[in-house]
Enzyme design. Structure first.
Site, PDB file in Angstrom:
ATOM      1  N   GLU A 116       0.838  -1.188   0.108  1.00 13.55           N
ATOM      2  CA  GLU A 116       0.038   0.039  -0.143  1.00 13.55           C
ATOM      3  C   GLU A 116       0.864   1.269  -0.006  1.00 13.55           C
ATOM      4  O   GLU A 116       0.572   2.207   0.781  1.00 13.55           O
ATOM      5  CB  GLU A 116      -0.966  -0.140   1.105  1.00 13.55           C
ATOM      6  N   GLU A 165      -5.510 -10.972  -1.490  1.00 13.16           N
ATOM      7  CA  GLU A 165      -6.511 -10.802  -0.455  1.00 13.16           C
ATOM      8  C   GLU A 165      -7.894 -10.896  -0.783  1.00 13.16           C
ATOM      9  O   GLU A 165      -8.615 -10.203  -0.110  1.00 13.16           O
ATOM     10  CB  GLU A 165      -5.986  -9.693   0.384  1.00 13.16           C
TER      11      GLU A 165
HETATM   12  O1  G3I Z   1      -3.781 -10.203  18.393  1.00 12.64           O
HETATM   13  C1  G3I Z   1      -4.196  -9.041  19.242  1.00 12.64           C
HETATM   14  C2  G3I Z   1      -4.944  -9.241  20.362  1.00 12.64           C
HETATM   15  O2  G3I Z   1      -3.995  -9.830  21.336  1.00 12.64           O
HETATM   16  C3  G3I Z   1      -5.720  -8.035  21.065  1.00 12.64           C
HETATM   17  O3  G3I Z   1      -6.251  -8.119  22.355  1.00 12.64           O
HETATM   18  C4  G3I Z   1      -6.514  -7.469  19.904  1.00 12.64           C
HETATM   19  C5  G3I Z   1      -7.130  -6.137  20.513  1.00 12.64           C
HETATM   20  O4  G3I Z   1      -6.125  -5.140  20.424  1.00 12.64           O
HETATM   21  O5  G3I Z   1      -5.710  -6.873  18.707  1.00 12.64           O
HETATM   22  C6  G3I Z   1      -5.034  -8.161  18.403  1.00 12.64           C
HETATM   23  O6  G3I Z   1      -4.311  -7.660  17.133  1.00 12.64           O
HETATM   24  C7  G3I Z   1      -5.222  -7.147  16.183  1.00 12.64           C
HETATM   25  C8  G3I Z   1      -4.831  -8.067  14.830  1.00 12.64           C
HETATM   26  O7  G3I Z   1      -5.462  -7.973  13.624  1.00 12.64           O
HETATM   27  C9  G3I Z   1      -5.177  -9.898  14.985  1.00 12.64           C
HETATM   28  O8  G3I Z   1      -6.508  -9.607  15.222  1.00 12.64           O
HETATM   29  C10 G3I Z   1      -4.707  -5.917  15.539  1.00 12.64           C
HETATM   30  O9  G3I Z   1      -5.151  -5.130  16.739  1.00 12.64           O
HETATM   31  C11 G3I Z   1      -5.151  -5.683  14.410  1.00 12.64           C
HETATM   32  O10 G3I Z   1      -4.831  -4.336  14.069  1.00 12.64           O
HETATM   33  C12 G3I Z   1      -5.003  -6.390  13.392  1.00 12.64           C
HETATM   34  O11 G3I Z   1      -5.695  -6.033  12.177  1.00 12.64           O
HETATM   35  C13 G3I Z   1      -5.192  -6.698  10.902  1.00 12.64           C
HETATM   36  C14 G3I Z   1      -5.009  -5.353   9.965  1.00 12.64           C
HETATM   37  O12 G3I Z   1      -4.367  -6.210   8.734  1.00 12.64           O
HETATM   38  C15 G3I Z   1      -3.777  -4.420  10.494  1.00 12.64           C
HETATM   39  O13 G3I Z   1      -2.665  -5.242  10.584  1.00 12.64           O
HETATM   40  C16 G3I Z   1      -6.300  -7.629  10.366  1.00 12.64           C
HETATM   41  O14 G3I Z   1      -6.230  -8.900  11.192  1.00 12.64           O
HETATM   42  C17 G3I Z   1      -5.594  -8.272   8.829  1.00 12.64           C
HETATM   43  O15 G3I Z   1      -6.806  -8.893   8.296  1.00 12.64           O
HETATM   44  C18 G3I Z   1      -5.580  -6.820   8.006  1.00 12.64           C
HETATM   45  O16 G3I Z   1      -5.191  -7.318   6.906  1.00 12.64           O
HETATM   46  C19 G3I Z   1      -4.743  -6.265   6.125  1.00 12.64           C
HETATM   47  C20 G3I Z   1      -3.481  -6.777   5.114  1.00 12.64           C
HETATM   48  O17 G3I Z   1      -2.220  -6.881   5.960  1.00 12.64           O
HETATM   49  C21 G3I Z   1      -3.160  -5.453   4.134  1.00 12.64           C
HETATM   50  N1  G3I Z   1      -4.271  -5.319   3.240  1.00 12.64           N
HETATM   51  C22 G3I Z   1      -5.326  -4.830   4.100  1.00 12.64           C
HETATM   52  C23 G3I Z   1      -5.787  -6.067   5.026  1.00 12.64           C
HETATM   53  C24 G3I Z   1      -7.101  -5.760   5.729  1.00 12.64           C
HETATM   54  O18 G3I Z   1      -6.983  -4.509   6.555  1.00 12.64           O
END
Ligand code: G3I
Length: 352
Positions: free
Chosen positions: A163, A270
């Site tokens: 991105e 994705e």
């Molecule tokens: O694992 C922690 C957990 O311990 C905690 O209690 C919880 C609450 O804060 O957070 C959890 O981590 C989260 C993680 O996903 C796992 O669920 C993060 O806060 C959250 O920011 C993270 O979001 C991910 C997001 O990217 C940001 O990295 C999404 O799962 C993931 O599907 C999403 O994927 C992105 C791709 O990498 C790039 N393209 C877009 C796509 C969708 O946004």
């Protein structure tokens, strides 16, 4: 089932996705549906984004049967791999890579550089002053070598950068600290470091809305410019977080053709299709989703430049789209439902 018969059944290993899957390790109610991966084996691998905690569950069995590629949904992001400078935490990523190895699956690495998941320490010197351009590049090289070097030969493709394009940003680039501190050449350096660390990995520039004409024009120019400078950009990752309306199948077809003309591979990285954006999912929307997925797969298969198709999740039981939705109002974007059963979209895709 009598023990003797069970032992005979257990000895029949079905070769799926290039690996022996002992039939009795995949529950019969999963194995009775044709494998998505095997159905597309002649065209491209079929992947899914996963979290390590899914692997030793029924979702992991569905994954092993229907998919032959995995992407770490979060485990390989810089902030998760190196939360503190010099302290790497590879356990979650290793679990995913090891699972893939045991099941003969490919691994897509996601991602070596993403502004949203760059840990804060990248930007600071020990005394708290802003890190210099040279320091940030040195840290990037160290991170890329540590990560891509560790998985050399086991991760076949990397989303080197994620991105980085923005049609309204300076020079068509997203105005991030990477651009502000290092300059636009941070992208080229990320690819060069990845090539140094793993000369055999395929290196991708991954982004969303790559079918949107203005952003697509930016991306086409960026890829052409990088390759003209000799930067090893092998492909573009089209995230394809879509809905029932956009992008049109025709726009996807046009986009894949335009990038193929640059001589780069296209990975669908994705894929998911929201059906709850402005109305509750129901049978009619599930049928529209099925028809749209089938039409998209026809287009993917019509382009030899498309060399991988990965979904952003195994099933509707776990999708990023529901992270902020209430349990009464969940989206259903994938091919398998929240109970891991095949949906109309699965049946439509395996018919193609
Ligand atoms: O694992 C922690 C957990 O311990 C905690 O209690 C919880 C609450 O804060 O957070 C959890 O981590 C989260 C993680 O996903 C796992 O669920 C993060 O806060 C959250 O920011 C993270 O979001 C991910 C997001 O990217 C940001 O990295 C999404 O799962 C993931 O599907 C999403 O994927 C992105 C791709 O990498 C790039 N393209 C877009 C796509 C969708 O946004």
């Amino acid at each position: 089932m009598p023990l003797r018969l069970r032992m005979i059944v257990a000895s029949f290993a079905t070769v799926v996705n290039g690996c022996a899957v002992v039939v009795d390790r995949v529950p019969p109610d999963i194995a009775r549906h044709p494998s998505l991966a095997r159905h597309h084996a002649a065209k491209f691998p079929i992947g899914a984004a996963v979290e390590p905690w899914q692997l030793e569950t029924r979702a992991g069995q569905l994954l092993a049967w229907h998919f032959n590629s995995v992407t770490a949904e979060n485990a390989m992001k810089p902030a998760n791999l190196q939360p503190v400078e010099g302290r790497f935490d590879f356990a979650a990523a290793d679990a995913i890579v090891d699972f893939a190895g045991r099941h003969g699956m490919k691994v897509r690495g996601h991602t070596l550089l993403w502004h949203e998941e760059t840990p804060e320490w990248f930007w600071r010197e020990a005394d708290g002053k802003p890190a210099t351009r040279e320091r940030v590049l040195e840290r990037l090289r160290t991170h890329v070598h540590a990560v891509a070097g560790r998985y050399r030969g086991r991760v076949y493709a990397w989303d080197v950068v994620n991105e980085v394009v923005h049609p309204l940003g300076p020079g068509c680039l997203r105005d991030t600290r990477w651009l502000q501190v290092v300059g636009p050449e941070y992208i080229a350096w990320a690819f060069r470091y990845a090539r140094e660390a793993d000369p055999s990995a395929r290196l991708f520039l991954n982004d969303f809305e790559t079918t949107e004409p203005t952003k697509r024009a930016c991306l086409l120019r960026l890829v052409a410019d990088l390759r003209a400078q000799g930067v090893p950009v092998h492909g573009v990752g089209h995230q394809m977080h879509i809905d029932l309306e956009k992008p049109t199948v025709a726009e996807v077809d046009k986009t894949l053709g335009l990038f193929a003309a640059l001589g780069v591979e296209g990975h669908i990285t994705e894929l998911d299709m929201s059906i709850a954006a402005n109305a509750a999912p129901g049978p009619a929307r599930l049928e529209r989703q099925a028809a749209r997925y089938a039409a998209l797969f026809e287009v993917f298969m019509a382009h030899p430049s498309v060399t991988a198709v990965s979904f952003w999740g195994i099933s509707d039981a776990r999708t990023w789209l529901n992270a902020k939705r209430s349990p009464a109002d969940l989206d259903q974007p994938l091919l398998f439902d929240a109970q891991l059963a095949p949906k109309p979209a699965y049946f439509a895709v395996v018919k193609k």
